[in-house]
Design an enzyme around this catalytic site. Structure first.
Site, PDB file in Angstrom:
ATOM      1  N   ASN A   1     -61.913 -78.750 -65.293  1.00  8.20           N
ATOM      2  CA  ASN A   1     -61.026 -78.013 -66.185  1.00  8.20           C
ATOM      3  C   ASN A   1     -59.609 -78.555 -66.215  1.00  8.20           C
ATOM      4  OD1 ASN A   1     -61.232 -76.988 -63.458  1.00  8.20           O
ATOM      5  ND2 ASN A   1     -59.726 -75.445 -64.055  1.00  8.20           N
TER       6      ASN A   1
ATOM      7  N   CYS B   1     -55.462 -70.164 -64.087  1.00  8.63           N
ATOM      8  CA  CYS B   1     -55.695 -69.138 -63.081  1.00  8.63           C
ATOM      9  C   CYS B   1     -54.774 -69.297 -61.886  1.00  8.63           C
ATOM     10  CB  CYS B   1     -57.130 -69.185 -62.607  1.00  8.63           C
ATOM     11  SG  CYS B   1     -58.257 -69.067 -63.976  1.00  8.63           S
TER      12      CYS B   1
END
Lengths: 415, 418
Positions: free
Chosen positions: A169, A343
């Site tokens: 990611n 995150c």
């Protein structure tokens, strides 16, 4: 000439607060209008509880099954192998914890990598803390690739699961999934892959790749937030995370998020139709952006694999600058990018992925991830190419380290 | 389809309010950022989530920081039971639940039992209510969590939660290893918006709510976690929701939850339950008149002479609390299987259920709630659940009652026939 005009026009728009360039599609994607329409339509007309036996309930259940088919098709799975969950993070948690706790082994062992998403890493760490599993974290090379040979060597008789992400990611590196799948087949160990970033972006076929469990998320493929799915190969024993009620064939309790699931189905269907078209659109833009910035900015590098990378991922490191400062400046110019995983964007720790790839702390700190989307235009990319280098230059002007480096290495920054 | 029909299955799920749909649509269109992202779009999304958190907090009398968004009520129940038992496992091993809890409480309790915890299931009376003294009798210095639902989803029985909260408050140590234990968890999925749900007044440490039961979207719920209460998360990852529930927040769902709750709270629980009580009275009266053999399961409303109350409540509460939430009625038509009644009603455009929607997978098995209440098999097997929302009208209820009588008469006639 035209380039210049476009850039200036864009800068003008930004100054007027109109120009917005969203380059954080790895964090989340805008919902496609077709998806939004399906979500709202289902909320208005087919609001039954899919577990209810009356016709309103059955209509909702039928909509869920249609969506399941669409989500399954985009990964080459059978319908009954797809379980809907609240998101990709829950899918990762369920895959790993569910396999470990259902394994029946006294000392279950898991093989994963150092560059996984926190949903995988924290689940593994938690299992270690609880004494429920031993975990091996495999290294990666400088481009973020896992060596399938390392996977083979890490597997022991007690190994109950291998979990290696499909594509990273942060740096977009696509793993040799097929080779890892083959290793797992040979050793008869189930293979989980977190395909949250890869799903809909590159072709996936769970049979061809030897995948037994695969996590996906709707909001990374222009679907709604709050929905994800886990592919569980038929015959796999996975313990549920949420119990109570027979939903999702007793694999996930709770009233199904019908509108969300239906939206996911539409998004998966669109991705299936457009997957090649999207890559054809994104890859040239990605490469233009990388080239454009690296040509203009010294002491900079592309992180991740030069070719085995997601069509939309650009991850650049700029020495002698803080990634956070770059992001702030970009945001003021209307450009939304990130320093890595959304995150962990609250933390000041450098990316665990970049560190695992061998980047020194200070270089990892100066990293920016720009992830493109279907709506990204050539003008957007030009605007970024015009906007980013002066930002870096201005920030570096404040750095005594940079002045010293220029004195030592020269302005080109190519030692 | 629904417009022409009469939807009386609101305990299973409620039709979303247009405000909720609009909020979901708006969030999808214009606030699509990831709330964890630090750019403007991310901050916009985070603001939507935080504003909604305040709305949810206000609706249960909590602080925003005490609200954890989840993927629904079932997940919140799982998180409460497993998370609390696990977090406090060194301070005891007993978990207390009632026999009529939702399966998303009972199944995690069963799992905890497998993991070595001791689970005590408190029985209920014939009205579906757990006796206060019966619960307190099994609360020991080893007890970690007591989980009692506010309103039962099948028969509408109101459990003596507030009284229990007060009594537990009096026995909790204020220091040491067992400080604050046992925790009281309240599944308030069916009571939110219908009764006053105030975490302080109820004495709840953990409290579960769900959006789609208050005309919000499916796939969103929340768990109130009183400040200072520890939980081991179910879902690990990016540390969202204060580390208690990882995963990108369901921004549109959360926005829809908030919009629905705002309308529900603007109506006000007392008005919502006053309307439901009126509908309930109309339904029960009309059905009784047409089919006197009908049995109403669960406690009787205040002022009625039938039914009994749970033990102990009246002795503690300064005033007589209602024993039943009027928006859920369980009716049995002995001789007419519940599923048959439900099917025939559906053919007449009336949607009800035979019990919990979540239990409808185990067909042929009587409801665990009616079983726990000691209902005879013909009563348990012939039960249908009718549940109202503020959107239902008296006309709809008259129509439903008429259909029930009609179905009961025709089926009974057929049975009595040659």
């Amino acid at each position: 000439m035209t380039e210049k005009t476009a850039g200036q026009g864009a800068a003008h728009e930004a100054a007027a607060g109109r120009r917005r360039v969203y380059l954080d599609h790895a964090a989340t994607t805008p919902v496609r209008p077709e998806v939004a329409e399906a979500v709202t339509r289902h909320m208005l007309s087919e609001y039954g509880n899919p577990s209810s036996v009356h016709s309103l309930g059955r209509a909702a259940a039928a909509a869920v099954e249609e969506a399941r088919e669409r989500v399954a098709r985009l990964m080459g799975a059978r319908v009954e192998e797809v379980v809907f969950l609240s998101g990709g993070t829950e899918a990762d948690n369920m895959a790993i914890r569910g396999v470990v706790t259902a394994s029946g082994k006294s000392r279950p062992h898991v093989v994963t990598t150092k560059i996984e998403h926190h949903a995988v890493l924290h689940t593994c760490e938690e299992l270690e803390r609880e004494g429920l599993a031993e975990v091996t974290y495999l290294p990666v090379d400088g481009t973020g690739l896992v060596d399938p040979g390392d996977v083979a060597r890490a597997i022991r008789p007690e190994t109950v699961l291998v979990s290696v992400m499909f594509a990273n990611n942060e740096v977009g590196t696509i793993q040799p999934v097929k080779e890892i799948g083959r290793v797992c087949r040979e050793k008869a160990v189930p293979f989980h892959t977190d395909a949250v970033q890869a799903y809909g972006a590159v072709p996936i076929d769970v049979d061809e790749f030897g995948i037994d469990l695969l996590s996906v998320s709707a909001h990374k493929v222009y679907g709604p937030k709050g929905v994800g799915a886990l592919f569980i190969r038929k015959g796999m024993n996975v313990r549920p995370l949420v119990f109570g009620g027979g939903h999702e064939r007793r694999r996930r309790a709770g009233t199904t998020n019908v509108p969300g699931v239906v939206g996911f189905g539409v998004a998966a269907d669109l991705a299936a139709r457009e997957i090649e078209e999207r890559a054809a659109h994104l890859v040239p833009l990605r490469d233009t952006l990388v080239r454009g910035v690296l040509e203009r900015v010294p002491f900079a590098r592309l992180n991740g694999h030069p070719t085995r990378r997601l069509p939309n991922n650009v991850n650049l490191s700029f020495e002698y600058v803080e990634g956070e400062s770059i992001l702030l400046s970009l945001d003021m110019k209307g450009i939304a990018a990130s320093s890595g995983s959304a995150c962990t964007s609250g933390s000041l720790e450098p990316s665990h992925v970049l560190l695992a790839m061998g980047l020194p702390h200070e270089v990892a700190h100066g990293s920016v991830r720009m992830t493109l989307g279907t709506g990204t235009t050539a003008a957007d990319i030009e605007y970024v190419i015009e906007t980013l280098p002066p930002i870096i230059e201005r920030l570096r002007a404040m750095s005594p380290l940079y002045a010293a480096a220029v004195a030592q290495r020269g302005r080109a920054g190519r030692p | 389809m629904a417009d022409s029909g009469v939807y009386l299955d609101n305990a299973a799920t409620t039709p979303p309010f247009p405000e909720a749909v609009a909020a979901v649509a708006r969030a999808m269109e214009s606030v699509y950022g990831n709330p964890s992202s630090r750019h403007r779009l991310g901050l916009d999304a985070a603001n939507v989530v935080e504003r909604a958190r305040e709305v949810v907090a206000r609706s249960v009398g909590a602080e925003g920081s005490e609200i954890v968004f989840t993927g629904g009520g079932s997940e919140a129940n799982n998180l409460a039971l497993k998370g609390a038992a696990w977090a406090y496992r060194r301070a005891g091993r007993r978990v207390v639940v009632t026999a009529v809890e939702h399966s998303s409480v009972l199944e995690p309790a069963r799992w905890l039992e497998e993991m070595g915890f001791e689970v005590v299931v408190v029985p209920v009376g014939s009205d579906g209510r757990a006796g206060l003294d019966d619960v307190l009798a099994v609360v020991t210095p080893e007890t970690l969590v007591v989980s009692v639902m506010h309103v039962n989803n099948e028969v509408g029985a109101i459990q003596p939660v507030a009284a229990l909260g007060r009594r537990l408050g009096a026995v909790r140590p204020t220091s040491g290893r067992r400080k604050g234990l046992p925790l009281l968890h309240v599944d308030a999925v069916q009571s939110l918006g219908r009764l006053d749900v105030d975490v302080r007044a109820l004495g709840a440490d953990l409290l579960t709510v769900s959006a789609h039961k208050v005309h919000g979207p499916k796939g969103v719920g929340a768990l109130f976690v009183r400040r200072g209460v520890r939980l081991v998360p179910l879902v690990h990852g990016g540390g969202h929701e204060g580390g208690r529930r990882s995963g990108t927040e369901n921004v549109p769902g959360i926005a829809g939850f908030s919009a629905a709750l705002e309308r529900m709270m603007a109506l006000g629980p007392s008005e919502v339950s006053r309307r439901a009580a009126d509908l309930r009275r109309r339904l029960v009266d009309a059905v009784r008149e047409g089919w006197p053999r009908v049995v109403v399961n669960g406690p009787a409303p205040v002022g009625s002479r039938t039914g009994r109350t749970g033990g102990g409540e009246d002795a503690v509460a300064p005033h007589r609390e209602d024993a039943v939430a009027p928006h859920i009625v369980s009716l049995s038509f002995p001789g007419v299987p519940g599923e048959v009644m439900q099917q025939h009603l559906q053919a007449r455009g009336v949607y009800v259920s035979t019990g919990s929607a979540c239990g409808s997978h185990h067909r042929g098995r009587a409801s665990h709630v009616l079983e726990a209440m000691g209902c005879p098999p013909d009563v348990a097997g012939s039960a249908v659940r009718v549940s109202f929302s503020p959107l239902n009208t008296a006309d709809e209820v008259e129509r439903a009652a008429g259909a029930m009588v009609e179905v009961a008469r025709s089926l009974a006639q057929r049975r009595a026939g040659p």
